[in-house]
Every structure is written in structure tokens, then in C-alpha cells.
Design a protein around this motif. Structure first.
Motif, PDB file in Angstrom:
ATOM      1  N   LEU A  56      40.665  46.036  38.864  1.00 39.05           N
ATOM      2  CA  LEU A  56      40.385  45.523  37.518  1.00 39.05           C
ATOM      3  C   LEU A  56      41.653  44.663  37.025  1.00 39.05           C
ATOM      4  O   LEU A  56      41.327  43.611  36.258  1.00 39.05           O
ATOM      5  CB  LEU A  56      40.141  46.646  36.773  1.00 39.05           C
ATOM      6  CG  LEU A  56      39.031  47.473  37.003  1.00 39.05           C
ATOM      7  CD1 LEU A  56      38.934  48.762  36.059  1.00 39.05           C
ATOM      8  CD2 LEU A  56      37.620  46.716  36.650  1.00 39.05           C
ATOM      9  N   TYR A  57      42.866  45.141  37.587  1.00 41.14           N
ATOM     10  CA  TYR A  57      43.990  44.130  37.011  1.00 41.14           C
ATOM     11  C   TYR A  57      43.776  42.568  37.649  1.00 41.14           C
ATOM     12  O   TYR A  57      44.265  41.894  37.057  1.00 41.14           O
ATOM     13  CB  TYR A  57      45.209  44.801  37.450  1.00 41.14           C
ATOM     14  CG  TYR A  57      45.855  45.783  36.293  1.00 41.14           C
ATOM     15  CD1 TYR A  57      45.099  46.882  36.212  1.00 41.14           C
ATOM     16  CD2 TYR A  57      46.851  45.477  35.444  1.00 41.14           C
ATOM     17  CE1 TYR A  57      45.581  47.812  35.068  1.00 41.14           C
ATOM     18  CE2 TYR A  57      47.370  46.094  34.551  1.00 41.14           C
ATOM     19  CZ  TYR A  57      46.531  47.551  34.346  1.00 41.14           C
ATOM     20  OH  TYR A  57      46.948  48.390  33.338  1.00 41.14           O
ATOM     21  N   ARG A  58      43.519  42.661  38.791  1.00 36.73           N
ATOM     22  CA  ARG A  58      43.353  41.359  39.569  1.00 36.73           C
ATOM     23  C   ARG A  58      42.186  40.482  38.680  1.00 36.73           C
ATOM     24  O   ARG A  58      42.679  39.255  38.357  1.00 36.73           O
ATOM     25  CB  ARG A  58      42.908  41.484  40.925  1.00 36.73           C
ATOM     26  CG  ARG A  58      42.738  40.284  41.802  1.00 36.73           C
ATOM     27  CD  ARG A  58      42.352  40.442  43.276  1.00 36.73           C
ATOM     28  NE  ARG A  58      42.039  39.077  43.585  1.00 36.73           N
ATOM     29  CZ  ARG A  58      41.456  39.179  44.948  1.00 36.73           C
ATOM     30  NH1 ARG A  58      41.221  40.049  45.755  1.00 36.73           N
ATOM     31  NH2 ARG A  58      41.379  37.680  45.439  1.00 36.73           N
ATOM     32  N   VAL A  59      41.097  41.083  38.454  1.00 39.43           N
ATOM     33  CA  VAL A  59      40.059  40.383  37.820  1.00 39.43           C
ATOM     34  C   VAL A  59      40.467  39.967  36.317  1.00 39.43           C
ATOM     35  O   VAL A  59      40.261  38.901  36.021  1.00 39.43           O
ATOM     36  CB  VAL A  59      38.848  41.181  37.666  1.00 39.43           C
ATOM     37  CG1 VAL A  59      37.807  40.664  36.841  1.00 39.43           C
ATOM     38  CG2 VAL A  59      38.247  41.515  39.047  1.00 39.43           C
ATOM     39  N   ALA A  60      41.257  41.033  35.789  1.00 40.76           N
ATOM     40  CA  ALA A  60      41.737  40.455  34.523  1.00 40.76           C
ATOM     41  C   ALA A  60      42.729  39.425  34.395  1.00 40.76           C
ATOM     42  O   ALA A  60      42.602  38.568  33.669  1.00 40.76           O
ATOM     43  CB  ALA A  60      42.186  41.680  33.847  1.00 40.76           C
ATOM     44  N   GLY A  61      43.685  39.358  35.359  1.00 34.53           N
ATOM     45  CA  GLY A  61      44.484  38.162  35.448  1.00 34.53           C
ATOM     46  C   GLY A  61      43.786  37.029  35.843  1.00 34.53           C
ATOM     47  O   GLY A  61      43.894  35.968  35.171  1.00 34.53           O
ATOM     48  N   GLU A  62      42.790  36.997  36.698  1.00 29.32           N
ATOM     49  CA  GLU A  62      42.125  35.754  36.930  1.00 29.32           C
ATOM     50  C   GLU A  62      41.312  35.323  35.782  1.00 29.32           C
ATOM     51  O   GLU A  62      40.959  34.045  35.639  1.00 29.32           O
ATOM     52  CB  GLU A  62      41.126  35.782  38.240  1.00 29.32           C
ATOM     53  CG  GLU A  62      42.060  36.124  39.573  1.00 29.32           C
ATOM     54  CD  GLU A  62      41.077  36.309  40.925  1.00 29.32           C
ATOM     55  OE1 GLU A  62      39.891  36.079  40.517  1.00 29.32           O
ATOM     56  OE2 GLU A  62      41.846  36.636  41.860  1.00 29.32           O
ATOM     57  N   LEU A  63      40.797  36.238  35.108  1.00 25.31           N
ATOM     58  CA  LEU A  63      39.944  35.788  33.990  1.00 25.31           C
ATOM     59  C   LEU A  63      41.004  35.112  32.914  1.00 25.31           C
ATOM     60  O   LEU A  63      40.494  34.383  32.081  1.00 25.31           O
ATOM     61  CB  LEU A  63      39.095  37.208  33.321  1.00 25.31           C
ATOM     62  CG  LEU A  63      38.370  37.014  32.064  1.00 25.31           C
ATOM     63  CD1 LEU A  63      37.218  36.028  32.299  1.00 25.31           C
ATOM     64  CD2 LEU A  63      37.931  38.533  31.610  1.00 25.31           C
ATOM     65  N   ALA A  64      42.020  35.616  32.454  1.00 27.51           N
ATOM     66  CA  ALA A  64      43.014  35.115  31.684  1.00 27.51           C
ATOM     67  C   ALA A  64      43.392  33.941  32.218  1.00 27.51           C
ATOM     68  O   ALA A  64      43.552  32.846  31.321  1.00 27.51           O
ATOM     69  CB  ALA A  64      44.332  36.133  31.564  1.00 27.51           C
ATOM     70  N   ALA A  65      43.549  33.538  33.498  1.00 30.59           N
ATOM     71  CA  ALA A  65      43.838  32.430  33.799  1.00 30.59           C
ATOM     72  C   ALA A  65      42.789  31.265  33.627  1.00 30.59           C
ATOM     73  O   ALA A  65      43.069  29.957  33.132  1.00 30.59           O
ATOM     74  CB  ALA A  65      44.552  32.515  35.411  1.00 30.59           C
ATOM     75  N   THR A  66      41.608  31.701  34.225  1.00 31.26           N
ATOM     76  CA  THR A  66      40.570  30.757  33.893  1.00 31.26           C
ATOM     77  C   THR A  66      40.326  30.383  32.402  1.00 31.26           C
ATOM     78  O   THR A  66      40.087  29.358  32.107  1.00 31.26           O
ATOM     79  CB  THR A  66      39.359  31.521  34.249  1.00 31.26           C
ATOM     80  OG1 THR A  66      39.463  31.948  35.721  1.00 31.26           O
ATOM     81  CG2 THR A  66      38.057  30.643  34.060  1.00 31.26           C
ATOM     82  N   ARG A  67      40.594  31.380  31.373  1.00 28.60           N
ATOM     83  CA  ARG A  67      40.380  31.022  30.044  1.00 28.60           C
ATOM     84  C   ARG A  67      41.338  30.160  29.482  1.00 28.60           C
ATOM     85  O   ARG A  67      41.185  29.209  28.665  1.00 28.60           O
ATOM     86  CB  ARG A  67      40.588  32.390  29.145  1.00 28.60           C
ATOM     87  CG  ARG A  67      39.324  33.197  29.389  1.00 28.60           C
ATOM     88  CD  ARG A  67      38.460  33.144  28.274  1.00 28.60           C
ATOM     89  NE  ARG A  67      37.418  34.099  28.402  1.00 28.60           N
ATOM     90  CZ  ARG A  67      37.017  35.293  27.850  1.00 28.60           C
ATOM     91  NH1 ARG A  67      37.824  35.960  27.425  1.00 28.60           N
ATOM     92  NH2 ARG A  67      36.071  35.857  28.250  1.00 28.60           N
ATOM     93  N   ARG A  68      42.754  30.404  30.162  1.00 27.59           N
ATOM     94  CA  ARG A  68      43.659  29.270  29.785  1.00 27.59           C
ATOM     95  C   ARG A  68      43.311  27.832  30.191  1.00 27.59           C
ATOM     96  O   ARG A  68      43.650  26.941  29.630  1.00 27.59           O
ATOM     97  CB  ARG A  68      45.152  29.646  30.313  1.00 27.59           C
ATOM     98  CG  ARG A  68      45.865  30.702  29.465  1.00 27.59           C
ATOM     99  CD  ARG A  68      47.160  30.917  30.061  1.00 27.59           C
ATOM    100  NE  ARG A  68      47.271  31.178  31.681  1.00 27.59           N
ATOM    101  CZ  ARG A  68      47.214  32.741  32.176  1.00 27.59           C
ATOM    102  NH1 ARG A  68      47.191  33.770  31.051  1.00 27.59           N
ATOM    103  NH2 ARG A  68      47.254  32.870  33.341  1.00 27.59           N
ATOM    104  N   ASP A  69      42.954  27.890  31.570  1.00 25.94           N
ATOM    105  CA  ASP A  69      42.472  26.559  32.159  1.00 25.94           C
ATOM    106  C   ASP A  69      41.436  25.828  31.570  1.00 25.94           C
ATOM    107  O   ASP A  69      41.153  24.593  31.090  1.00 25.94           O
ATOM    108  CB  ASP A  69      42.148  26.763  33.635  1.00 25.94           C
ATOM    109  CG  ASP A  69      43.364  27.148  34.608  1.00 25.94           C
ATOM    110  OD1 ASP A  69      44.400  27.145  34.149  1.00 25.94           O
ATOM    111  OD2 ASP A  69      42.953  27.673  35.592  1.00 25.94           O
ATOM    112  N   LEU A  70      40.150  26.884  30.747  1.00 28.42           N
ATOM    113  CA  LEU A  70      39.114  26.191  30.046  1.00 28.42           C
ATOM    114  C   LEU A  70      39.734  25.721  28.699  1.00 28.42           C
ATOM    115  O   LEU A  70      39.431  24.378  28.357  1.00 28.42           O
ATOM    116  CB  LEU A  70      38.243  27.234  29.914  1.00 28.42           C
ATOM    117  CG  LEU A  70      37.260  26.768  29.009  1.00 28.42           C
ATOM    118  CD1 LEU A  70      35.931  25.842  29.507  1.00 28.42           C
ATOM    119  CD2 LEU A  70      36.212  28.310  28.654  1.00 28.42           C
ATOM    120  N   VAL A  71      40.720  26.209  27.863  1.00 32.97           N
ATOM    121  CA  VAL A  71      41.208  25.402  26.764  1.00 32.97           C
ATOM    122  C   VAL A  71      41.957  24.240  27.210  1.00 32.97           C
ATOM    123  O   VAL A  71      41.697  23.493  26.458  1.00 32.97           O
ATOM    124  CB  VAL A  71      42.260  26.525  26.224  1.00 32.97           C
ATOM    125  CG1 VAL A  71      43.083  25.776  24.990  1.00 32.97           C
ATOM    126  CG2 VAL A  71      41.660  27.788  25.786  1.00 32.97           C
TER     127      VAL A  71
END
Length: 97
Positions: A56-71
Motif C-alpha cells: 500500500l505504501y508503494r502504491v501510494a507513493g506511485e499514485l502521488a508521483a503520478t499526480r505530480r507528473d499530471l500537474v
């Protein structure tokens, strides 16, 4: 013969044909914090809680990185569109100078 285009008779009226897999507009997307903080009850012979939380921590980190990239990509897209409109206004056929 397969009737691929016939409506599924078991489908109830008013229900989504996709089985509810697609989010409605009222449903908010998951945040990294929601993924990171998600807890599951322990069951006998279940999954190792430490492995689940690590995943879950790995998925959360990748989700946060993806959101930053999207912005970042969205901001760049807006900048490129503005530059294109400006160029078109100056050099497009029929543009006033």
C-alpha cells in the motif's frame, strides 16, 4: 450464432452496463493518503499484514508521483496551446498584421 449486439436480459433497468466499474462524477478519486492509511481486518490464514502495508505504501507513493507528473504535464500543455494560438494569430493565412 452469437448475438453480440443483443441486450443482456439479466441486466436490470437503471443499472450501469459496466457493472459499476467506472466512477461516477460524484465519486472522488483516491488520494495517496487514503491508500497509505487503508487498514484491513486480519483473518486466519490471510495475507501478511506487513506485506500488505508495504505494498500500500508503494502504491501510494506511485499514485502521488503520478499526480505530480499530471500537474506538470497539464501546465506544459496549457503553455504549448497558448504558444500555438499566439503563433497562429501571427502567421496563419488571413491573419491581420
Amino acid at each position: 450464432m452469437l448475438n453480440l449486439f443483443r441486450r443482456n436480459r439479466r441486466q436490470r433497468p437503471g443499472r450501469s452496463p459496466n457493472g459499476g466499474w467506472y466512477r461516477s462524477e460524484s465519486c472522488r478519486p483516491l488520494t495517496a493518503g487514503q491508500v497509505r492509511d487503508r487498514r484491513f481486518r486480519s483473518v486466519r490464514r490471510g495475507l501478511d499484514p506487513a506485506e500488505v502495508h508495504a505494498f500500500l505504501y508503494r502504491v501510494a507513493g506511485e499514485l502521488a508521483a503520478t499526480r505530480r507528473d499530471l500537474v506538470t504535464v497539464t501546465e506544459e500543455n496549457v503553455r504549448i496551446k497558448r504558444a500555438l494560438r499566439s503563433w497562429q494569430a501571427r502567421f496563419a493565412p488571413g491573419a491581420r498584421r
